[in-house]
Structure formats: C-alpha cells, structure tokens
Design a protein around this motif. Structure first.
Motif, mmCIF file in Angstrom:
data_model
loop_
_atom_site.group_PDB
_atom_site.id
_atom_site.type_symbol
_atom_site.label_atom_id
_atom_site.label_comp_id
_atom_site.label_asym_id
_atom_site.label_seq_id
_atom_site.Cartn_x
_atom_site.Cartn_y
_atom_site.Cartn_z
ATOM 1 N N GLN A 174 8.391 -10.471 -41.158
ATOM 2 C CA GLN A 174 9.611 -10.322 -40.358
ATOM 3 C C GLN A 174 9.140 -9.720 -38.852
ATOM 4 O O GLN A 174 8.682 -8.727 -38.854
ATOM 5 N N PHE A 175 8.948 -10.641 -38.208
ATOM 6 C CA PHE A 175 8.688 -10.085 -36.716
ATOM 7 C C PHE A 175 9.800 -9.878 -35.509
ATOM 8 O O PHE A 175 9.730 -9.571 -34.415
ATOM 9 N N SER A 176 11.041 -10.399 -36.177
ATOM 10 C CA SER A 176 12.117 -10.326 -35.673
ATOM 11 C C SER A 176 13.242 -10.488 -36.637
ATOM 12 O O SER A 176 13.149 -10.747 -37.822
ATOM 13 N N ASP A 177 14.484 -10.258 -35.998
ATOM 14 C CA ASP A 177 15.702 -10.279 -37.177
ATOM 15 C C ASP A 177 15.549 -9.473 -38.566
ATOM 16 O O ASP A 177 15.418 -9.925 -39.621
ATOM 17 N N PHE A 178 15.127 -8.035 -38.077
ATOM 18 C CA PHE A 178 14.812 -7.046 -39.186
ATOM 19 C C PHE A 178 15.556 -7.022 -40.332
ATOM 20 O O PHE A 178 16.959 -6.859 -40.102
ATOM 21 N N TYR A 179 15.178 -6.480 -41.541
ATOM 22 C CA TYR A 179 16.039 -6.072 -42.545
ATOM 23 C C TYR A 179 16.712 -4.826 -42.275
ATOM 24 O O TYR A 179 17.568 -4.550 -42.556
ATOM 25 N N HIS A 180 15.753 -3.981 -41.602
ATOM 26 C CA HIS A 180 16.067 -2.518 -41.195
ATOM 27 C C HIS A 180 16.046 -2.200 -39.942
ATOM 28 O O HIS A 180 15.084 -2.960 -39.085
ATOM 29 N N THR A 181 16.761 -1.490 -39.226
ATOM 30 C CA THR A 181 16.789 -1.072 -37.707
ATOM 31 C C THR A 181 15.372 -0.326 -37.284
ATOM 32 O O THR A 181 15.130 0.416 -38.147
ATOM 33 N N PRO A 182 14.820 -0.828 -36.388
ATOM 34 C CA PRO A 182 13.455 -0.322 -35.986
ATOM 35 C C PRO A 182 13.925 1.164 -35.728
ATOM 36 O O PRO A 182 14.873 1.551 -35.144
ATOM 37 N N PRO A 183 12.796 2.099 -35.983
ATOM 38 C CA PRO A 183 12.903 3.435 -35.317
ATOM 39 C C PRO A 183 13.142 3.660 -33.946
ATOM 40 O O PRO A 183 12.890 2.450 -33.048
ATOM 41 N N GLN A 184 13.852 4.670 -33.297
ATOM 42 C CA GLN A 184 14.012 4.882 -32.014
ATOM 43 C C GLN A 184 12.919 4.716 -31.273
ATOM 44 O O GLN A 184 12.028 5.029 -31.301
ATOM 45 N N GLY A 185 13.062 3.780 -30.117
ATOM 46 C CA GLY A 185 11.900 3.336 -28.977
ATOM 47 C C GLY A 185 11.009 2.365 -29.674
ATOM 48 O O GLY A 185 10.374 1.900 -28.820
#
Length: 196
Positions: A174-185
C-alpha cells in the motif's frame, strides 16, 4: 509578429486552442523492471509472490515517507528499504549494505547485522499490516497501526521501498489509501516532480 504569435499557438499540439494537456502523475507501485527473476507481480503492481525481491518504482526523496505491507500468506518474507544495487534474487535481504529490512522472524537486518528486533509477542502474522516510516536516517515499524519502538538505521544513498518473498509468502503493498493513518509528519511516497 502576428505570424510568430500564431505559430507559437499552433505548436501547442492541440490545434491552437491554447490548452496544454497535463501529464497524469505516475502511481507508486512495485517495479517490474527491478525485481528478481522468479518474482511474480500482480494486482496492478501491488502484490508480490514467487521467490525473490522487488523495489518500488519511486525512490524516497521526501523527508518523511510512509508505506504499508499486508501479509496475505505467511512464509519467508522481508520488507524495508534498499538501494538499486541490492541483489533481488538473494533471500533473505539485509546481508549487505544495500538493504535494511524487517524479516519474517521479527529481526531487522542491515549489512548482515541484526540492528533491532520486534518484541517477541509482536511477530507479524497472516492478515497483519506492517507500516514503515523512513526519514533518511531511521526506519521505524508499525504493526497494525501500533508503533513497535524498534528503530533501525545504517543504510546510505538513494533508497526505495523493497519487499521479498519465498516459501509461499504473498504480500500486498500500500503506497496510498492506507489501512492506518501515517504517523504525524509522514506521508505517502511522492515522485520527485510532486515534491517541488
């Protein structure tokens, strides 16, 4: 002067309407030009199976990148970052200076040295989502959205996301439309022309 102006408009390639078509931005996916000889890539460049490794088609140019892998079927596998010099037919990776990877047993290897290890009760299983952050110094791992607090570093140069499989392992990227929200920043991988 009018003839020169008409010529410039006529050279736009659309009959002089003045509209210049924009190029669609490429999609980050597994790169079939940079994969092992026994690797199979399916699902529009998002699933890997077979034996060997594959790089993504975009280097990690931006300061803070995030990407994910879902374990569809267990076996021997590894995920992380690598330079284009990595041997994509060699499993497991992490044996030289060209890759920094989390292996299926929870160990993180670079240059044939264990750099860190996931907690014993956090070994990824079938169906788990592995998130990876990379900031040009440190690689950090997230298991099903939870920070594993086991950073690793040491790789130098331009790196790409890398994944390898063997022994019936199947992983999805998954390089977009992630299962989990990316960490801050941290954000999805951007092609170089998207950064500027």
């Amino acid at each position: 002067m009018a003839a020169m102006f008409t010529c410039c408009l006529g050279c736009c390639g659309d009959g002089g309407s003045g509209h210049i078509p924009l190029k669609e931005m490429p999609t980050v996916q597994l790169d079939t030009h940079h994969m092992g000889t026994d690797v199979v890539i399916v699902k529009s460049g998002r699933r890997i199976c077979g034996t060997g490794g594959c790089l993504a088609n975009a280097p990690l140019h931006q300061n803070k990148s995030y990407f994910e892998f879902k374990i569809q079927s267990t076996g021997v596998w590894g995920v992380g970052v690598a330079t284009q010099k990595v041997n994509l037919n060699q499993v497991p990776m992490g044996r030289d200076t060209n890759s920094l990877v989390l292996r299926h047993d929870g160990s993180i290897y670079h240059n044939n040295e264990e750099k860190n290890r996931l907690p014993a009760n956090s070994i990824p299983q079938e169906g788990d989502i592995l998130g990876i952050t990379y900031d040009h110094v440190e690689l950090n791992l997230y298991l099903n959205g939870k920070n594993m607090h086991c950073p690793a570093s040491g790789i130098r140069g331009t790196v790409y996301p890398v994944v390898y499989v063997d022994d019936s392992a199947i992983l999805d990227c998954q390089f977009s439309d992630f299962y989990h929200t990316p960490p801050q920043g941290f954000e999805k991988i951007l092609f170089e022309q998207q950064i500027f």
